[in-house]
Design a protein around this motif. Structure first.
Motif, PDB file in Angstrom:
ATOM      1  N   ALA A 412       0.840  -1.206   0.000  1.00  0.00           N
ATOM      2  CA  ALA A 412       0.000   0.000   0.000  1.00  0.00           C
ATOM      3  C   ALA A 412       0.870   1.250   0.000  1.00  0.00           C
ATOM      4  N   VAL A 413       1.898   1.252   0.851  1.00  0.00           N
ATOM      5  CA  VAL A 413       2.782   2.423   0.933  1.00  0.00           C
ATOM      6  C   VAL A 413       3.508   2.634  -0.392  1.00  0.00           C
ATOM      7  N   LYS A 435      -0.805  16.499   2.984  1.00  0.00           N
ATOM      8  CA  LYS A 435      -0.687  16.122   4.398  1.00  0.00           C
ATOM      9  C   LYS A 435      -1.136  14.694   4.627  1.00  0.00           C
ATOM     10  N   SER A 436      -2.222  14.312   4.007  1.00  0.00           N
ATOM     11  CA  SER A 436      -2.768  12.965   4.229  1.00  0.00           C
ATOM     12  C   SER A 436      -1.838  11.893   3.661  1.00  0.00           C
ATOM     13  N   LEU A 437      -1.338  12.103   2.432  1.00  0.00           N
ATOM     14  CA  LEU A 437      -0.461  11.103   1.840  1.00  0.00           C
ATOM     15  C   LEU A 437       0.857  11.023   2.577  1.00  0.00           C
ATOM     16  N   ASP A 438       1.425  12.168   2.948  1.00  0.00           N
ATOM     17  CA  ASP A 438       2.673  12.150   3.700  1.00  0.00           C
ATOM     18  C   ASP A 438       2.491  11.409   5.024  1.00  0.00           C
ATOM     19  N   ILE A 441       2.320   7.659   4.311  1.00  0.00           N
ATOM     20  CA  ILE A 441       3.626   7.129   3.906  1.00  0.00           C
ATOM     21  C   ILE A 441       4.568   7.024   5.097  1.00  0.00           C
ATOM     22  N   ASN A 442       4.526   8.009   5.966  1.00  0.00           N
ATOM     23  CA  ASN A 442       5.439   8.076   7.113  1.00  0.00           C
ATOM     24  C   ASN A 442       4.905   7.318   8.318  1.00  0.00           C
ATOM     25  N   GLY A 443       3.734   6.696   8.168  1.00  0.00           N
ATOM     26  CA  GLY A 443       3.197   5.880   9.237  1.00  0.00           C
ATOM     27  C   GLY A 443       2.708   6.663  10.431  1.00  0.00           C
TER      28      GLY A 443
END
Length: 444
Positions: A412-413, A435-438, A441-443
């Motif tokens: 997924a990441v 903001k949401s995707l970062d 991705i960064n958990g």
């Protein structure tokens, strides 16, 4: 109990919904050529059923036949001017008596260039190539408005001259026109307008006026507004007995379908829907009839007929999202997955940069538990938008959503990272979406 297979929305349990970019307007199509997964097998020739119960006799009524010869001559002159597009000239042409006033009311609400709440009117003789639609959509304010309220004018006429059947018909038609133009934005509600029209039609009939096919049909439509199929159905059937009209067949199908005893009318409803779909030339109306037909066929176990309807929607419905979603749901219900993917892809092709489309499509697949099939849909469409980084970003993002729901977090990441790169290249990686995707991705 009537099932609502195609109306029930079963949430797809998707994460991060709404994080993708807003669509760009005016984006060129980037879709590449591809081999379709499914080619429709049916045409309109395969959509057949019993003939409708009511077919026309060819007999209609002239509601103005009761006017004097002088007034009939005046009405004929107004009709001639209307046919020539000379609406202002028609408005200033004398037309006397109750029949003449009824004709002026028709002229006002049917042939105005501009109106304010159907109580002030402006008229214009058309220039060559000009249409009423042009005038109404591009009004510049340079017309002379006439204050003219049909209701008060008719009340005054009747107070001075006594009751008039033709004027009650004219008022009923006026209220129907108001309802169609303003819906709930007038001083009366749609239901109040429908009831007022019904009352005036009834008065006209009680006073001895025979209504023609068109007026009989819109009298029936008034009862449809009030959800009164029991009164609407006989009027629509009476209208069809005088004159065949596809809209009336469609309305009759709706009345049968929406009646409390719809099971008793199901075969009749299907017959009217089939006839409407066959007869409509205007594609959006044809698609409405076919969509309604699929719901009816589900209840009647007429699956072959619904299959044909879905195929016709896929063939001709490339610009109708609602009809295509009906086809998607039907195909998936029938386990015709390739056809469902193709119909869903046709929807995406209309709005390739709109993430909400992918969300709605996911819902269609999820309510049948068709998660792997949804993966195939995404896979099929990744090759269709080379160079469109917004569309590709959305697709990769929903790949990520798919893998997260499959509890494959690393995959997924990886997909969301690809989506992020696509959005960056498109210049839209910003704001809440960033903001949401970062965060994902960064958990965090």
């Amino acid at each position: 109990m009537k099932h609502s297979l195609f109306a029930v929305a079963v949430a797809a349990a998707l994460l991060l919904t709404g994080c993708a970019s807003d669509p760009k307007s005016g984006t060129d199509s980037f879709a590449a050529s591809y081999e379709p997964l499914y080619i429709p097998q049916h045409t309109m020739a395969d959509i057949s059923w019993k003939q409708p119960a009511v077919l026309p006799t060819g007999y209609d009524i002239d509601m103005y036949a009761g006017a004097s010869e002088e007034v009939q001559s005046q009405i004929a002159e107004i009709d001639r001017l209307i046919a020539q597009g000379k609406f202002q000239t028609a408005w200033t042409t004398p037309c006397t008596g109750d029949y003449g006033l009824a004709k002026r009311i028709e002229l006002a609400h049917q042939y105005f260039a501009f109106t304010m709440m159907h109580q002030m009117f402006a008229f214009k003789d058309l220039e060559p190539g000009e249409t009423l639609y042009d005038l109404r959509s591009e009004y510049t304010g340079d017309f002379n408005m006439t204050m003219w309220d049909p209701e008060s004018i008719v009340e005054e006429y009747i107070a001075e001259n006594g009751e008039s059947a033709i004027l009650h018909m004219a008022l009923a038609w006026y209220y129907c026109s108001v309802r169609m133009w303003y819906d709930d934005q007038w001083i009366m509600t749609p239901e109040e307008l429908a009831q007022t029209a019904i009352d005036n039609y009834q008065k006209a009939v009680d006073l001895g006026l025979e209504l023609d096919a068109y007026q009989t049909s819109i009298w029936g439509e008034c009862y449809m507004v009030l959800k009164d199929s029991a009164h609407a159905i006989p009027l629509l059937k009476k209208s069809l007995a005088m004159e065949d009209n596809t809209d009336v067949h469609y309305n009759l199908a709706m009345c049968y379908w929406n009646d409390d005893n719809w099971e008793d009318y199901l075969e009749l409803a299907i017959a009217e829907s089939v006839y409407s779909a066959q007869m409509y030339d205007y594609i959006p109306y044809k698609l409405d009839a076919l969509s309604m037909l699929i719901d009816m066929c589900f209840e009647a176990d007429a699956f072959d007929l619904a299959d044909a309807a879905a195929d016709v929607i896929l063939t001709v419905g490339s610009e109708d999202v609602d009809a295509l979603f009906q086809a998607v749901n039907w195909y998936l219900y029938r386990d015709a997955v390739d056809a469902g993917i193709e119909a869903a892809s046709a929807i995406l092709a209309m709005y390739p940069e709109e993430p909400a489309v992918l969300d709605d499509v996911a819902e269609c697949f999820a309510k049948g538990g068709l998660f792997e099939e949804y993966y195939r849909f995404l896979e099929a469409n990744l090759v269709r938008y080379p160079g469109n980084n917004v569309a590709l970003g959305n697709l990769h993002f929903y790949y990520g959503v798919y893998w997260e729901n499959m509890e494959k977090h690393n995959k997924a990441v990886a997909e969301v990272k690809i989506a992020r790169d696509c959005f960056r290249q498109a210049g839209v990686y910003q704001g809440d979406m960033k903001k949401s995707l970062d965060s994902f991705i960064n958990g965090k």
